[in-house]
Scaffold this active site. Structure first.
Site, short mmCIF file in Angstrom:
data_model
loop_
_atom_site.label_atom_id
_atom_site.label_comp_id
_atom_site.label_asym_id
_atom_site.label_seq_id
_atom_site.Cartn_x
_atom_site.Cartn_y
_atom_site.Cartn_z
N ASN A 160 0.85 -1.20 0.00
CA ASN A 160 0.00 0.00 0.00
C ASN A 160 0.88 1.24 0.00
O ASN A 160 1.94 1.25 0.63
CB ASN A 160 -0.89 0.02 1.25
CG ASN A 160 -1.91 1.15 1.19
OD1 ASN A 160 -2.87 1.09 0.42
ND2 ASN A 160 -1.68 2.19 1.96
N TYR A 164 1.15 9.97 4.35
CA TYR A 164 0.94 10.30 5.76
C TYR A 164 2.14 11.12 6.22
O TYR A 164 3.27 10.67 6.09
CB TYR A 164 0.84 9.05 6.64
CG TYR A 164 0.05 7.89 6.03
CD1 TYR A 164 -1.29 8.02 5.70
CD2 TYR A 164 0.67 6.66 5.82
CE1 TYR A 164 -2.01 6.95 5.16
CE2 TYR A 164 -0.04 5.59 5.29
CZ TYR A 164 -1.38 5.74 4.96
OH TYR A 164 -2.06 4.68 4.41
N ARG A 165 1.89 12.30 6.76
CA ARG A 165 3.00 13.17 7.16
C ARG A 165 3.86 12.51 8.24
O ARG A 165 3.38 11.67 9.01
CB ARG A 165 2.46 14.50 7.68
CG ARG A 165 1.81 14.34 9.05
CD ARG A 165 1.36 15.66 9.61
NE ARG A 165 0.89 15.49 10.97
CZ ARG A 165 -0.30 15.90 11.40
NH1 ARG A 165 -1.15 16.50 10.60
NH2 ARG A 165 -0.62 15.72 12.67
N TRP A 178 -0.49 7.79 10.33
CA TRP A 178 -1.60 7.19 9.59
C TRP A 178 -2.84 7.26 10.46
O TRP A 178 -2.88 6.77 11.58
CB TRP A 178 -1.30 5.77 9.13
CG TRP A 178 -0.64 4.84 10.10
CD1 TRP A 178 -1.01 4.58 11.40
CD2 TRP A 178 0.50 4.01 9.84
NE1 TRP A 178 -0.18 3.65 11.94
CE2 TRP A 178 0.76 3.27 11.00
CE3 TRP A 178 1.31 3.81 8.71
CZ2 TRP A 178 1.80 2.37 11.10
CZ3 TRP A 178 2.33 2.90 8.80
CH2 TRP A 178 2.58 2.21 9.98
N GLU A 241 -1.84 1.22 -5.20
CA GLU A 241 -1.59 2.56 -5.72
C GLU A 241 -0.55 2.56 -6.83
O GLU A 241 -0.57 3.40 -7.73
CB GLU A 241 -1.14 3.50 -4.59
CG GLU A 241 -2.26 3.95 -3.64
CD GLU A 241 -2.60 2.95 -2.55
OE1 GLU A 241 -1.96 1.87 -2.49
OE2 GLU A 241 -3.50 3.25 -1.75
N ASP A 291 -2.66 22.38 9.79
CA ASP A 291 -3.16 21.38 8.84
C ASP A 291 -3.96 22.00 7.71
O ASP A 291 -4.21 23.21 7.70
CB ASP A 291 -4.00 20.35 9.61
CG ASP A 291 -3.62 18.93 9.21
OD1 ASP A 291 -3.56 18.67 8.00
OD2 ASP A 291 -3.39 18.10 10.11
C1 LIG Z 1 -0.38 16.69 1.61
C2 LIG Z 1 -1.21 15.59 2.21
C3 LIG Z 1 -0.96 15.16 3.51
C4 LIG Z 1 -1.69 14.12 4.08
N1 LIG Z 1 -1.40 13.73 5.36
C5 LIG Z 1 -2.07 12.68 5.89
C6 LIG Z 1 -1.71 12.20 7.18
O1 LIG Z 1 -0.81 12.72 7.84
N2 LIG Z 1 -2.39 11.12 7.67
C7 LIG Z 1 -3.40 10.51 6.96
O2 LIG Z 1 -3.95 9.53 7.45
N3 LIG Z 1 -3.77 10.95 5.74
C8 LIG Z 1 -3.11 12.02 5.18
N4 LIG Z 1 -3.47 12.47 3.94
C9 LIG Z 1 -4.58 11.81 3.21
C10 LIG Z 1 -4.20 10.46 2.66
O3 LIG Z 1 -3.02 10.54 1.91
C11 LIG Z 1 -5.31 9.88 1.80
O4 LIG Z 1 -6.46 9.72 2.61
C12 LIG Z 1 -4.97 8.56 1.12
O5 LIG Z 1 -6.08 8.13 0.33
C13 LIG Z 1 -4.60 7.49 2.11
O6 LIG Z 1 -4.25 6.29 1.41
P1 LIG Z 1 -4.69 4.87 1.98
O7 LIG Z 1 -6.19 4.79 1.73
O8 LIG Z 1 -3.91 3.89 1.18
O9 LIG Z 1 -4.39 4.85 3.42
C14 LIG Z 1 -2.73 13.52 3.34
C15 LIG Z 1 -2.99 13.95 2.04
C16 LIG Z 1 -2.25 14.96 1.47
C17 LIG Z 1 -2.55 15.40 0.07
MN LIG Z 2 -4.52 2.32 -0.15
#
Ligand SMILES: Cc1cc2nc3c(=O)[nH]c(=O)nc-3n(C[C@H](O)[C@H](O)[C@H](O)COP(=O)(O)O)c2cc1C
Ligand SMILES: [Mn+2]
Length: 494
Positions: A160, A164-165, A178, A241, A291
């Site tokens: 995956n 996530y920052r 996450w 992805e 944020d």
């Molecule tokens: C710049 C940016 C920062 C992000 N930071 C976070 C974060 O810190 N934690 C989080 O859970 N999602 C964050 N997101 C949102 C996730 O990247 C997004 O929900 C993504 O679909 C998660 O992928 P997953 O479904 O495979 O977990 C961020 C998105 C962007 C564009």
């Molecule tokens: Mn995913």
């Protein structure tokens, strides 16, 4: 960067700047004016330049995904999904080359060695060498803001990628932010469950298990923009992805195995951080962080990410963003999702004509949706459908309008919304999951959401009176006035 520079969409800044707040303030001013991507060539205390605002307009977002317009990608997806394209034998045969090319683009291929992301394998891990930004004065520290976090499901072996920052805790450790609902977190929970059953994370059990307290994680920094976008896209967990990025690019992404963990990473990344999350280690305080809601997200407990190896290109560029009160760069990643996912949303909810996420709602707070209403209460059906669909479940406010209203025309939407509703009849309030960043709900992770049906109400929906028509001038008079504009001396005004 080359594509941006060729089109005059990148500005180089060659004077030294500070990674703490100064870059953030410069970028904030530029992004708010719709300005270009910025390359800071000299960042105090680091040998590496910083690229920011690469995605910060619809034009650049489309360019990042190798197209003129994001609607082209939506059309490609809609074309693939439209089964009528394959109805006759001739259609089927004509579709074969496109389907074959699409299928081939999905599967990542091994990078022809040596992989650019391994031109240098650092002998010591020192995250301080990377010009990670401090974004806002109240932030708990410096944060990697565009990291692609790559994890591997211990049961299926599927990888995956999620953005996530990562807060820098020290030169070898970061936070791992996450959220509860995300795939990275679900995989972490699986590792923890396996551990709880006495099984090692290597798939062996009992005494045979080694390294059983470690969940392998790799992070890619600075990639093909299709990969960066894919890591933010609200894909179902079974969609890799990396495959989605291959689909967007129209060619497979190249990967390479990490040095110290069993994970495949994008071979052309600028930096790779390899390491692990310790399943037994207590959580650590992460945040606060300015944020993309425009508010600080509060400090909260999250796992730590221990970096065991850093690999990089010989002359890497560190890719960052800063989020904050919209519009910011990430808004355009969100707008890409709005366009690209529309055909997929229409499979489940075919009455949807178009959607719009206002930037001020930072994707999960507000959604305007135009529908073709065929039967009573369909607007309410659509609200519930959206609340049951992927990350659209977070939406705090859904406004439904009829198909003759473009959801992008906020003035027309507001006119319908303000005038068409009866509060007792048209407002739906439900309880359910909310994004982890929501601060308004009294509870973390869940709360109340509202849908407003701003469509015209029908007799069949219990509306007992006569619904009035929109006012519009007759076409013949419009034609007359068009023809006589010059005579009136008003051609510049009307
Ligand atoms: C710049 C940016 C920062 C992000 N930071 C976070 C974060 O810190 N934690 C989080 O859970 N999602 C964050 N997101 C949102 C996730 O990247 C997004 O929900 C993504 O679909 C998660 O992928 P997953 O479904 O495979 O977990 C961020 C998105 C962007 C564009
Ligand atoms: Mn995913």
């Amino acid at each position: 960067m080359r594509a941006l520079e060729k089109r005059g969409l990148l500005r180089r800044i060659s004077v030294p700047v500070n990674r703490d707040l100064e870059i953030a303030e410069i970028y904030d001013r530029v992004v708010k004016k719709g300005g270009p991507a910025l390359l800071f060539e000299r960042v105090e205390g680091s040998a590496f330049p910083v690229l920011i605002n690469a995605f910060g307009s619809m034009e650049r977002m489309a360019l990042a995904l190798g197209t003129e317009s994001l609607d082209d990608i939506a059309a490609r997806i809609a074309g693939l999904l439209d089964l009528s394209n394959y109805s006759s034998l001739g259609d089927k045969i004509r579709a074969v080359p496109t389907l074959a090319k699409t299928a081939l683009s999905l599967f990542p291929i091994r990078s022809p060695l040596p992989a650019p992301c391994k031109e240098v394998i650092e002998s010591v891990v020192d995250l301080d060498a990377i010009p990670v930004l401090k974004c806002w004065p109240g932030d708990g520290g410096r944060f990697f803001t565009l990291p692609i976090v790559i994890t591997k499901d211990p049961e299926t072996g599927r990888q995956n990628m999620g953005m996530y920052r990562l807060q820098v805790f020290d030169s070898k450790t970061t936070g791992m932010h996450w959220h509860l609902h995300k795939d990275g977190r679900a995989i972490y929970d699986k590792y923890r469950a396996l551990r709880g059953r006495g099984e090692g994370t290597d798939g062996k059990s009992g005494d045979e298990a080694d390294g059983g307290t470690r969940m392998p994680v790799a992070v890619a920094l600075g990639c093909d923009p299709a990969i960066i976008y894919a890591a933010t896209a609200p894909l179902p967990d079974f969609v890799d992805e990396a495959m989605f990025a291959g689909f967007l690019r129209g060619s497979p992404i190249e990967t390479v195995r990490c040095e110290t963990v069993d994970i495949d990473v994008p071979a052309r990344a600028e930096f790779i951080l390899e390491g692990y999350v310790d399943l037994d280690e207590p959580l650590r305080t992460e945040g606060p962080f300015g944020d993309h809601t425009g508010y600080y997200s509060l400090a909260a407990p999250y796992p730590a990410f221990h970096v065991t190896c850093v690999t990089r290109r010989r002359n890497p560029v560190y890719n960052a963003t800063v989020v904050g009160r919209p519009p910011m760069e990430d808004c355009f990643l969100g707008k890409a999702t709005e366009r690209i996912f529309l055909p997929l949303l229409k499979i489940q909810l075919p009455e949807i004509v178009d959607i719009d996420f206002p930037l001020e709602g930072v994707f999960h707070d507000c959604l305007i949706v135009a529908i073709r209403k065929r039967y009573p209460m369909q607007a309410k059906k659509v609200m519930h459908g959206l609340w049951g669909t992927g990350q659209a479940m977070y939406t705090k406010l859904i406004i439904v309008v009829d198909e003759d209203v473009s959801p992008h025309d906020y003035s027309r939407v507001a006119w319908k919304l303000f005038n068409n509703i009866d509060a007792g009849r048209d407002v739906v309030i439900v309880e359910g999951p909310l994004d982890a960043l929501d601060h308004a709900s009294p509870n973390a992770h869940f709360g109340r959401k509202m849908g407003i049906d701003a469509t015209k109400k029908w007799k069949e929906e219990g509306y007992p009176r006569e619904w009035p028509d929109d006012i519009a001038m007759s076409p013949s008079i419009k034609g007359l006035v068009d023809r006589r504009l010059k005579e009136y001396g008003l051609e510049d005004l009307a």
